[in-house]
Structure formats: C-alpha cells, structure tokens
Design an enzyme around this catalytic site. Structure first.
Site, PDB file in Angstrom:
ATOM      1  N   LYS A 177      -3.700   9.103   0.643  1.00  0.00           N
ATOM      2  CA  LYS A 177      -1.784   9.279   0.820  1.00  0.00           C
ATOM      3  C   LYS A 177      -1.058  10.480   0.115  1.00  0.00           C
ATOM      4  CE  LYS A 177      -2.619   4.454   0.421  1.00  0.00           C
ATOM      5  NZ  LYS A 177      -3.018   3.758  -0.757  1.00  0.00           N
TER       6      LYS A 177
ATOM      7  N   TRP B 231      -2.248  -2.106  -7.253  1.00  0.00           N
ATOM      8  CA  TRP B 231      -3.194  -1.709  -7.218  1.00  0.00           C
ATOM      9  C   TRP B 231      -3.869  -2.034  -8.544  1.00  0.00           C
ATOM     10  CZ3 TRP B 231      -5.216  -1.583  -2.689  1.00  0.00           C
ATOM     11  CH2 TRP B 231      -5.036  -1.390  -1.590  1.00  0.00           C
TER      12      TRP B 231
ATOM     13  N   ASP C  41      -5.097   6.352 -11.614  1.00  0.00           N
ATOM     14  CA  ASP C  41      -5.140   6.258 -10.230  1.00  0.00           C
ATOM     15  C   ASP C  41      -4.307   7.370 -10.019  1.00  0.00           C
ATOM     16  OD1 ASP C  41      -5.110   5.795  -8.102  1.00  0.00           O
ATOM     17  OD2 ASP C  41      -5.514   3.018  -7.416  1.00  0.00           O
TER      18      ASP C  41
HETATM   19  C1  LIG Z   1      -3.531   3.109  -1.566  1.00  0.00           C
HETATM   20  C2  LIG Z   1      -4.129   3.063  -2.844  1.00  0.00           C
HETATM   21  C3  LIG Z   1      -5.330   2.345  -3.542  1.00  0.00           C
HETATM   22  C4  LIG Z   1      -6.303   2.396  -2.232  1.00  0.00           C
HETATM   23  O1  LIG Z   1      -6.656   3.334  -1.960  1.00  0.00           O
HETATM   24  P1  LIG Z   1      -8.635   2.858  -0.164  1.00  0.00           P
HETATM   25  O2  LIG Z   1      -8.282   4.377  -0.342  1.00  0.00           O
HETATM   26  O3  LIG Z   1      -8.002   2.331   0.343  1.00  0.00           O
HETATM   27  O4  LIG Z   1      -9.192   2.246  -1.165  1.00  0.00           O
HETATM   28  C5  LIG Z   1      -5.280   2.477  -4.840  1.00  0.00           C
HETATM   29  N1  LIG Z   1      -4.846   2.663  -5.637  1.00  0.00           N
HETATM   30  C6  LIG Z   1      -3.255   3.319  -5.042  1.00  0.00           C
HETATM   31  C7  LIG Z   1      -2.447   3.315  -6.113  1.00  0.00           C
HETATM   32  C8  LIG Z   1      -2.854   3.289  -3.226  1.00  0.00           C
HETATM   33  O5  LIG Z   1      -2.071   3.578  -3.766  1.00  0.00           O
END
Ligand SMILES: *Cc1c(COP(=O)(O)O)cnc(C)c1O
Length: 356
Positions: free
Chosen positions: A190, A99, A166
């Site tokens: 998540k 990511w 993030d």
């Molecule tokens: C799942 C995830 C993403 C991507 O998320 P999307 O909403 O599917 O674009 C980005 N960063 C992290 C840390 C993730 O776990």
C-alpha cells in the site's frame, strides 16, 4: 497520455524505484547475477537485508525495545499471527471496517475476542470514540487507516494494554511514536513496496507469554531469532521495499513525506467540498490522508458513470470506489505527486463546468 495512478494497492511506486528494480533484475550489485536469482545466503543479499532493517529503524525512530521483521503471507495472515502469538485470555478490537473485521474473525478462531466499539452503524464512515479499553485484555487491536472507507486514526493512542496496529495503508505517511505500540504490522504493497512482503515491528517482551503451541512458521520468535531469514525471504519484494525506503529518506524522511501527503489530501478534499457535483463520504475529522472517498452529490447521482469515463479519458486510473462504498476512491499514497492530484482536481472542475 500520462496516466495518473490512484490504485488502492498494489500502489504506485516512484519512477526511480522502478528503474532500480529493472537494473537489479539485470545485475544485482555488480555480482553478474539477477536479484531474482541471487542466493539469499550471499554477503550482498545480507547487506540489503541489513540496510532495509536499518532504514526502517531510522525512518520511524524505532526504539531498541522493538525489532522489525519481514515475512510473506500478506497482512491477512498477520491477523492470525497476532492472535496465535498474543492471545491467551482475551483480546479486544476496534471495528472500523472490513479489514478490522477480518482481523477480529481470525482472533475469534483462536480464543475470546470481541469488538469494544464499531462504526458499522454508519457504514464505517467515522472512527468510534469514547469507549473503554478493558484493563484485563491481552491486547487492543486497531486498524489505523481504513483503506476501503477512507477513515484514519491520525494519532498514537494511549492504551492501558498492549496496542496492536494494522498500518498497512498508512505506514510511513506520518511520524509514529513506535514506543506506544506493542506491534505494528502491514502489507508493503500500500505504501512501501510491491506485493509479497509484510513488515512487523514487534516489542520483543510481548512474545512468549501464551501457553499454546505455535507452529514454527507462525511464531514471531522464529523469524526474530533468524532475522527474517529462517526460510527463503521474499527477496525481490524486500529489494524493492528497500529502494522505496531509500527514496523516502531522500525526500527528507517521514516528516517531510507527511507534509506533502497532507498538502495533497487538502487539495483533493478542498475540491470535493467546493465542487457542487461531489460529496465526501467520511466524517471530516476522521478523513484519511491516504484514501480519499467521494460520491456524486444528491441530485447528481446519475452522472457517476459519465464522470468515470470522463476521468478515464484524461488519464485517471483506479478511481472507482470499493463496492461497499460506491462512487470514487483516489488512493494518494506517498509516490502519488501533487501534479497527479491536481490533474484529478482539474478533471472535477472541468466536469462541473460541463454540468453547471
Ligand atoms: C490491503 C489491506 C490488508 C490486506 O492485505 P493483504 O496483504 O492483501 O493480505 C489488510 N489491512 C489493511 C488495512 C489493508 O489495507
């Protein structure tokens, strides 16, 4: 049979939240209209938006310098938003997994951006330390929880330049000092809701400093000015996120949730470390309390498929590891209970006895 859901995302949500969603699909707040069809310009919807924003502020103690917005497009689109809105001269990234790399890739398409440290040398099984953050960077980007590799930055870094994080997969799992961040973003799916909505907590004074034209929809200011209602927001996803936040508050808030999350993680890591058949993949000090990655111990590799089938028969769902790590990954987000984790631990112990 009861299923124990360890999916990495979209995640398990509390049963109460599913019930609230079902009720609102039938009738949103006694309006006689489904939440799926309610106009986002109604007073009832506005109340939900306001409540959701207020809960974010309350649960994370967000200071007045910051605002929270909700958008579509996934966390992956935020990789681009960040660079478009903040990158003028150069940006630096901490490369802690797939990511983080994807976030960096988007920034490279916009301007000068590079990783100041990486854990790629050991397949991202640790969090790099001891690097220097250049004081002339526009921002420093980190991924606080590496969903795929099961590593986590568990403290709020001091950064000489604006810190961007993030927090897709560990938001609301631990108290965070929001004042240390210029921007925190993530996908809701998540830990705080269903797929379809992202959150961004923005320190207002970092915006408006780049010279490029930013397309209207990709400009954070558009959405700040209109309180996430510039265009149709992801109404249902926000509704469910709001119910999830209400549930977190009812559990005692993020502080109480954190104690539970730590207890769950310790139970599972304790078993991984004790059980002869399994071994954890992440460095101990950097282990994530959200995503627990483990593989068969040396000498037992051939038992992997057998354990997968064994666990499945006992109701475990979603424990297959990501293809870039292999083995197993149990995502034990907020809604996962100690009983769910205990069920997996029991499974590992039974399996060990079979092969003793
Ligand atoms: C799942 C995830 C993403 C991507 O998320 P999307 O909403 O599917 O674009 C980005 N960063 C992290 C840390 C993730 O776990």
């Amino acid at each position: 049979m009861k299923k124990h859901v360890f999916n990495a995302g979209p995640c398990l949500l509390p049963q109460e939240v599913y019930e609230k969603a079902i009720d609102a699909i039938r009738d949103f707040k006694g309006t006689g209209v489904s939440v799926l069809s309610i106009s986002h310009r109604t007073k009832e919807w506005e109340e939900t938006m306001n409540e959701c924003r207020a809960l974010w502020r309350e649960l994370l103690h967000i200071p007045d310098t910051h605002e929270v917005i909700f958008l579509g497009g996934g966390a992956s689109l935020q990789f681009l938003y960040v660079a478009l809105n903040l990158l003028e001269h150069k940006a630096v990234y901490l490369e802690t997994g797939v990511w983080a790399k994807k976030a960096l890739k988007e920034a490279k398409g916009i301007g000068e951006a590079y990783a100041i440290a990486s854990s790629a040398d050991k397949n991202y099984t640790y969090i790099p330390k001891g690097y220097e953050i250049p004081a002339d960077a526009d921002y420093f980007h980190i991924t606080t929880n590496n969903t795929i590799y099961g590593t986590e930055i568990k403290e709020d870094y001091d950064s000489p330049v604006p810190l961007v994080a993030d927090m897709s997969s560990d938001i609301m799992s631990r108290p965070v000092d929001v004042s240390k961040y210029a921007l925190i973003y993530g996908g809701a799916q998540k830990n705080v809701g269903p797929a379809g909505v992202i959150f961004a907590i923005i320190r207002k004074d970092i915006l408006g400093k780049v010279s490029r034209y930013i397309p209207t929809m990709l400009d954070y200011r558009t959405h700040l000015d209109k309180e996430s209602m510039f265009n149709t927001p992801p109404v249902f996803s926000i509704f469910v996120m709001n119910e999830t936040l209400k549930w977190i508050k009812a559990q005692g808030g993020v502080e109480a949730i954190h104690r539970r999350d730590v207890e769950k993680a310790e139970l599972l890591y304790g078993e991984i470390d004790r059980n002869r058949l399994f071994v954890g993949t992440a460095e101990k000090e950097d282990r994530s309390i959200m995503n627990v990655c483990f593989v068969m111990a040396p000498g037992y590799e051939s038992l992997q498929d057998e354990f997968m089938a064994f666990a499945k028969e006992r109701g475990m769902v979603g424990i297959k590891g990501h293809r870039s790590v292999g083995g197993f990954r149990a995502s034990i987000y907020n809604a996962c209970t100690l009983e769910d984790v205990q069920a997996l631990v029991d499974c590992m112990q039974e399996f060990e006895k079979l092969h003793a």
